[in-house]
Design a protein around this motif. Structure first.
Motif, PDB file in Angstrom:
ATOM      1  N   ILE A 110     -30.965   8.478   9.728  1.00 22.53           N
ATOM      2  CA  ILE A 110     -31.124   7.999   8.912  1.00 22.53           C
ATOM      3  C   ILE A 110     -31.842   8.283   7.869  1.00 22.53           C
ATOM      4  CG2 ILE A 110     -33.095   7.338   8.916  1.00 22.53           C
ATOM      5  CD1 ILE A 110     -33.707   4.424   7.765  1.00 22.53           C
ATOM      6  N   SER A 111     -31.490   8.071   6.489  1.00 28.29           N
ATOM      7  CA  SER A 111     -31.101   8.127   5.001  1.00 28.29           C
ATOM      8  C   SER A 111     -31.975   7.891   3.866  1.00 28.29           C
ATOM      9  CB  SER A 111     -30.467   9.137   4.912  1.00 28.29           C
ATOM     10  OG  SER A 111     -30.519  10.324   3.261  1.00 28.29           O
ATOM     11  N   VAL A 112     -32.444   7.383   3.468  1.00 33.30           N
ATOM     12  CA  VAL A 112     -33.226   6.847   2.625  1.00 33.30           C
ATOM     13  C   VAL A 112     -33.266   7.424   1.071  1.00 33.30           C
ATOM     14  CG1 VAL A 112     -34.703   5.414   2.066  1.00 33.30           C
ATOM     15  CG2 VAL A 112     -34.269   5.210   4.182  1.00 33.30           C
ATOM     16  N   VAL A 113     -32.387   7.028   0.386  1.00 32.24           N
ATOM     17  CA  VAL A 113     -32.255   7.714  -1.404  1.00 32.24           C
ATOM     18  C   VAL A 113     -31.710   6.327  -2.253  1.00 32.24           C
ATOM     19  CG1 VAL A 113     -31.350  10.156  -0.494  1.00 32.24           C
ATOM     20  CG2 VAL A 113     -29.644   7.752  -0.398  1.00 32.24           C
ATOM     21  N   ARG A 114     -32.060   7.126  -3.624  1.00 31.51           N
ATOM     22  CA  ARG A 114     -32.050   6.609  -3.958  1.00 31.51           C
ATOM     23  C   ARG A 114     -30.564   6.221  -5.106  1.00 31.51           C
ATOM     24  NH1 ARG A 114     -35.407   3.563  -7.068  1.00 31.51           N
ATOM     25  NH2 ARG A 114     -34.621   3.218  -8.796  1.00 31.51           N
ATOM     26  N   ALA A 115     -30.249   5.536  -5.641  1.00 30.34           N
ATOM     27  CA  ALA A 115     -29.013   5.275  -6.020  1.00 30.34           C
ATOM     28  C   ALA A 115     -28.335   4.339  -6.564  1.00 30.34           C
ATOM     29  CB  ALA A 115     -27.953   4.483  -4.186  1.00 30.34           C
ATOM     30  N   ARG A 116     -27.015   4.422  -7.578  1.00 28.24           N
ATOM     31  CA  ARG A 116     -27.304   3.068  -8.946  1.00 28.24           C
ATOM     32  C   ARG A 116     -25.814   2.188  -8.384  1.00 28.24           C
ATOM     33  NH1 ARG A 116     -26.992   4.609 -15.091  1.00 28.24           N
ATOM     34  NH2 ARG A 116     -29.248   4.449 -14.413  1.00 28.24           N
ATOM     35  N   ARG A 117     -25.588   1.260  -8.637  1.00 28.27           N
ATOM     36  CA  ARG A 117     -24.978   0.389  -7.663  1.00 28.27           C
ATOM     37  C   ARG A 117     -24.467  -0.182  -9.117  1.00 28.27           C
ATOM     38  NH1 ARG A 117     -25.196  -6.092  -5.890  1.00 28.27           N
ATOM     39  NH2 ARG A 117     -22.883  -5.983  -5.439  1.00 28.27           N
ATOM     40  N   SER A 118     -22.823  -0.253  -9.412  1.00 29.86           N
ATOM     41  CA  SER A 118     -22.450  -0.571 -10.392  1.00 29.86           C
ATOM     42  C   SER A 118     -21.260  -1.972  -9.698  1.00 29.86           C
ATOM     43  CB  SER A 118     -20.926  -0.025 -11.408  1.00 29.86           C
ATOM     44  OG  SER A 118     -20.132   0.384 -10.209  1.00 29.86           O
ATOM     45  N   HIS A 119     -20.911  -3.421 -10.836  1.00 34.01           N
ATOM     46  CA  HIS A 119     -20.679  -4.272 -10.388  1.00 34.01           C
ATOM     47  C   HIS A 119     -19.323  -4.690 -10.184  1.00 34.01           C
ATOM     48  CE1 HIS A 119     -24.451  -6.929  -9.107  1.00 34.01           C
ATOM     49  NE2 HIS A 119     -25.014  -6.165 -10.060  1.00 34.01           N
ATOM     50  N   PRO A 120     -18.500  -5.226  -9.892  1.00 33.26           N
ATOM     51  CA  PRO A 120     -16.881  -5.263  -9.583  1.00 33.26           C
ATOM     52  C   PRO A 120     -16.659  -5.852 -11.411  1.00 33.26           C
ATOM     53  CG  PRO A 120     -17.505  -7.244  -8.496  1.00 33.26           C
ATOM     54  CD  PRO A 120     -18.687  -6.235  -8.358  1.00 33.26           C
ATOM     55  N   PRO A 121     -15.555  -5.574 -11.108  1.00 30.82           N
ATOM     56  CA  PRO A 121     -14.983  -5.944 -13.244  1.00 30.82           C
ATOM     57  C   PRO A 121     -14.726  -7.082 -13.295  1.00 30.82           C
ATOM     58  CG  PRO A 121     -13.557  -4.760 -12.320  1.00 30.82           C
ATOM     59  CD  PRO A 121     -14.831  -4.127 -11.471  1.00 30.82           C
ATOM     60  N   GLY A 122     -14.598  -8.143 -13.843  1.00 30.90           N
ATOM     61  CA  GLY A 122     -14.508  -9.433 -14.328  1.00 30.90           C
ATOM     62  C   GLY A 122     -15.194  -9.631 -15.656  1.00 30.90           C
ATOM     63  N   ARG A 123     -15.340 -11.049 -15.869  1.00 28.67           N
ATOM     64  CA  ARG A 123     -15.353 -11.613 -16.956  1.00 28.67           C
ATOM     65  C   ARG A 123     -16.252 -11.412 -17.273  1.00 28.67           C
ATOM     66  NH1 ARG A 123     -12.639 -17.804 -16.800  1.00 28.67           N
ATOM     67  NH2 ARG A 123     -10.778 -17.241 -15.909  1.00 28.67           N
ATOM     68  N   THR A 124     -17.467 -11.616 -17.008  1.00 28.52           N
ATOM     69  CA  THR A 124     -18.852 -11.316 -17.935  1.00 28.52           C
ATOM     70  C   THR A 124     -19.148  -9.530 -16.994  1.00 28.52           C
ATOM     71  OG1 THR A 124     -19.446 -13.288 -17.693  1.00 28.52           O
ATOM     72  CG2 THR A 124     -21.264 -11.876 -17.364  1.00 28.52           C
ATOM     73  N   ARG A 125     -19.693  -8.873 -17.269  1.00 27.24           N
ATOM     74  CA  ARG A 125     -20.060  -7.397 -17.621  1.00 27.24           C
ATOM     75  C   ARG A 125     -21.584  -7.106 -17.107  1.00 27.24           C
ATOM     76  NH1 ARG A 125     -18.311  -2.662 -14.633  1.00 27.24           N
ATOM     77  NH2 ARG A 125     -19.818  -0.713 -15.639  1.00 27.24           N
ATOM     78  N   LEU A 126     -21.487  -7.164 -15.571  1.00 23.04           N
ATOM     79  CA  LEU A 126     -23.219  -7.271 -14.739  1.00 23.04           C
ATOM     80  C   LEU A 126     -24.057  -5.549 -15.283  1.00 23.04           C
ATOM     81  CD1 LEU A 126     -22.293  -9.238 -12.028  1.00 23.04           C
ATOM     82  CD2 LEU A 126     -23.687  -9.862 -14.420  1.00 23.04           C
ATOM     83  N   PRO A 127     -24.881  -5.942 -15.520  1.00 24.40           N
ATOM     84  CA  PRO A 127     -25.380  -4.444 -15.819  1.00 24.40           C
ATOM     85  C   PRO A 127     -25.241  -3.538 -14.454  1.00 24.40           C
ATOM     86  CG  PRO A 127     -26.797  -6.070 -15.844  1.00 24.40           C
ATOM     87  CD  PRO A 127     -25.841  -6.836 -15.973  1.00 24.40           C
ATOM     88  N   ASP A 128     -25.552  -2.377 -14.488  1.00 23.31           N
ATOM     89  CA  ASP A 128     -25.719  -1.080 -13.347  1.00 23.31           C
ATOM     90  C   ASP A 128     -27.373  -1.691 -13.160  1.00 23.31           C
ATOM     91  OD1 ASP A 128     -23.071  -0.946 -13.716  1.00 23.31           O
ATOM     92  OD2 ASP A 128     -23.435   1.475 -14.160  1.00 23.31           O
ATOM     93  N   GLU A 129     -27.023  -1.384 -11.418  1.00 17.75           N
ATOM     94  CA  GLU A 129     -28.652  -1.722 -11.026  1.00 17.75           C
ATOM     95  C   GLU A 129     -29.225  -0.451 -10.566  1.00 17.75           C
ATOM     96  OE1 GLU A 129     -29.396  -5.992  -9.366  1.00 17.75           O
ATOM     97  OE2 GLU A 129     -27.257  -5.257  -8.202  1.00 17.75           O
ATOM     98  N   ASP A 130     -29.969  -0.384 -10.589  1.00 18.08           N
ATOM     99  CA  ASP A 130     -31.088   1.141  -9.690  1.00 18.08           C
ATOM    100  C   ASP A 130     -31.732   0.703  -8.174  1.00 18.08           C
ATOM    101  OD1 ASP A 130     -29.868   2.945 -10.779  1.00 18.08           O
ATOM    102  OD2 ASP A 130     -31.480   2.571 -12.661  1.00 18.08           O
ATOM    103  N   GLY A 131     -31.356   1.387  -6.937  1.00 17.63           N
ATOM    104  CA  GLY A 131     -32.525   0.711  -6.301  1.00 17.63           C
ATOM    105  C   GLY A 131     -32.076   2.086  -5.278  1.00 17.63           C
ATOM    106  N   GLN A 132     -33.255   1.166  -4.094  1.00 16.85           N
ATOM    107  CA  GLN A 132     -32.786   2.009  -2.710  1.00 16.85           C
ATOM    108  C   GLN A 132     -31.807   2.045  -1.936  1.00 16.85           C
ATOM    109  OE1 GLN A 132     -35.008   4.866  -2.030  1.00 16.85           O
ATOM    110  NE2 GLN A 132     -37.026   3.623  -3.422  1.00 16.85           N
ATOM    111  N   VAL A 133     -31.317   3.188  -0.954  1.00 16.47           N
ATOM    112  CA  VAL A 133     -29.840   3.215   0.174  1.00 16.47           C
ATOM    113  C   VAL A 133     -31.023   3.149   0.901  1.00 16.47           C
ATOM    114  CG1 VAL A 133     -28.305   5.426  -0.852  1.00 16.47           C
ATOM    115  CG2 VAL A 133     -27.620   2.784   0.502  1.00 16.47           C
ATOM    116  N   PHE A 134     -30.264   2.412   2.269  1.00 20.95           N
ATOM    117  CA  PHE A 134     -30.502   2.898   3.580  1.00 20.95           C
ATOM    118  C   PHE A 134     -29.195   3.159   4.708  1.00 20.95           C
ATOM    119  CE2 PHE A 134     -34.417   0.705   2.648  1.00 20.95           C
ATOM    120  CZ  PHE A 134     -35.443   1.164   3.063  1.00 20.95           C
TER     121      PHE A 134
END
Length: 434
Positions: free
Chosen positions: A280-304
């Motif tokens: 297992i590895s638990v690390v910090r990550a940044r997730r970007s959303h797929p492009p669309g009409r409304t641009r959602l901001p990137d999210e920071d969090g933990q990824v397992f």
């Protein structure tokens, strides 16, 4: 060896009458002497102020004395018959009989006084009652449990010490030196009598005050009890069916944080530390959303990262994540000095405790978090495109236009490579030439 040498010397220096009695009783006198040693150990433990604490360490003497009681009674009866045949009450048999009976009577009275038994029971019955008390509170860790945290009151918490020093300075200035000395002695006595030691295991919380008996509370009994924490005094109070207060605890926040996690049935039976062999590895990550009409901001969090799935949990309070994992509302942790105390479990501690769970239970809880929504995302390795790039260890994951980017130092590379070795479609890029 030293005790055996001293005993041999005593036997060699004893009177001919006692030596003859020793031979006639055929080992009975040696049995009484051994029982006397254990009896004295118990009497010393029960006679002190902190008798509850001392009794724990005299448990072996208690069990040996109780086990030998039938044989001791037989040896005493043989000694009594020898004493009855003596013409003088100052004979060896009479003298030894009085000594052993007086010792047994003293021990019996001490047990009755400590346990509030009055005139009830023989010495054997009182010893059994005492043994039951010791067995109810075995020294941690007991069978089938692991020790998570332990500590004791050695110095008063900083807040309490500061208040005392201010009061001491006030007393010395306005009331005189003797008033300050009296206040200081009173503070030391109060701190000593209220202090003690604590142990937190995977199954129970034990508080052993310096005076009186130990108190233990099963973690299952804490339930959703509220917790009051006083950073100024280091006191922790648990409200519930069996209220419990721990006085002057250094590092109270760490204890409360662990308890807020371990009290839940989902964490029952977890190990004390994570298994280093787990993939297992638990690390910090940044997730970007797929492009669309409304641009959602990137999210920071933990990824397992696991061989079977990838779980992204956006940044949130550890309290919220714990409520999602357990399905129970977290009880309040309240401080009368600082308002709502931030002694709750941190995200790092919660992640660490998750990895102490059995592997199947850990995976089930992580999948439960993904099913609860709240912007959590779970991907299967077969459904994602991924690339592990060079010595800098940049792991890029993508699925249906959504991307995760993980960058970390070289020291975390072994854990990530161990996970990705189980993923299909291995894609590893070599570092660019310098």
């Amino acid at each position: 060896m030293r005790k055996a040498t001293a005993r041999t010397r005593d036997i060699e220096s004893e009177s001919p009458e006692t030596s003859a009695l020793r031979r006639q009783l055929e080992g009975g006198l040696e049995l009484l002497e051994t029982a006397s040693t254990h009896s004295q150990t118990l009497s010393t433990a029960l006679g002190g102020m902190a008798w509850g604490r001392r009794l724990r360490y005299a448990a072996e003497s208690l069990q040996r004395l109780l086990g030998a009681e039938p044989a001791v009674l037989e040896a005493l009866e043989s000694l009594r018959r020898r004493a009855q045949r003596e013409q003088d009450a100052s004979g060896a048999a009479s003298r030894l009989l009085r000594e052993h009976e007086a010792e047994r009577e003293r021990l019996s009275r001490l047990i009755a006084r400590r346990l509030g038994l009055g005139e009830w029971g023989t010495l054997a019955e009182r010893l059994k009652r005492l043994e039951a008390l010791v067995l109810l509170m075995p020294l941690p860790p007991g069978k089938g449990e692991s020790l998570l945290l332990a500590g004791s009151t050695e110095l008063p918490p900083a807040g309490l010490l500061l208040r005392f020093l201010l009061a001491l300075a006030f007393a010395a200035y306005f009331l005189g030196l003797w008033a300050a000395v009296t206040l200081q002695l009173g503070f030391i006595v109060l701190l000593w009598t209220r202090s003690g030691s604590y142990w937190l295991t995977s199954e129970r919380l034990i508080w052993e005050p310096r005076l009186g008996l130990s108190v233990e509370v099963p973690l299952s009994a804490l339930g959703d009890s509220a917790v009051e924490v006083s950073p100024a005094t280091g006191n922790i109070t648990f409200f519930g069916d069996k209220p419990l207060t721990l006085h002057h605890i250094s590092g109270a926040s760490r204890l409360v944080a662990l308890l807020s996690i371990r009290r839940h049935k989902e964490f029952r039976g977890a190990a004390a530390t994570p298994d280093p062999r787990r993939i297992i590895s638990v690390v910090r990550a940044r997730r970007s959303h797929p492009p669309g009409r409304t641009r959602l901001p990137d999210e920071d969090g933990q990824v397992f990262l696991r061989p079977d799935f990838v779980l992204f949990i956006p940044d949130m309070e550890a309290r919220s994540l714990l409520e999602t994992l357990t399905g129970a509302r977290e009880p309040a942790i309240f401080s009368p000095w600082l308002g709502w105390e931030d002694s709750e479990a941190s995200m790092e501690l919660l992640i660490d405790q998750l990895q102490c769970l059995p592997e199947e239970r850990m995976d089930a809880l992580l999948r439960k978090v993904a099913a609860a929504g709240r912007s959590c995302v779970l991907w299967e390795p077969r459904d994602i495109d991924w690339e592990l790039t060079g010595d800098a260890l940049v792991l890029e994951l993508s699925r249906e236009g959504s991307k995760m980017s993980i960058r970390l130092a070289q020291r975390g590379g072994a854990a990530i490579r161990a996970v990705t070795a189980h993923w299909p479609g291995l894609a590893v890029s070599s570092p660019a030439p310098r």
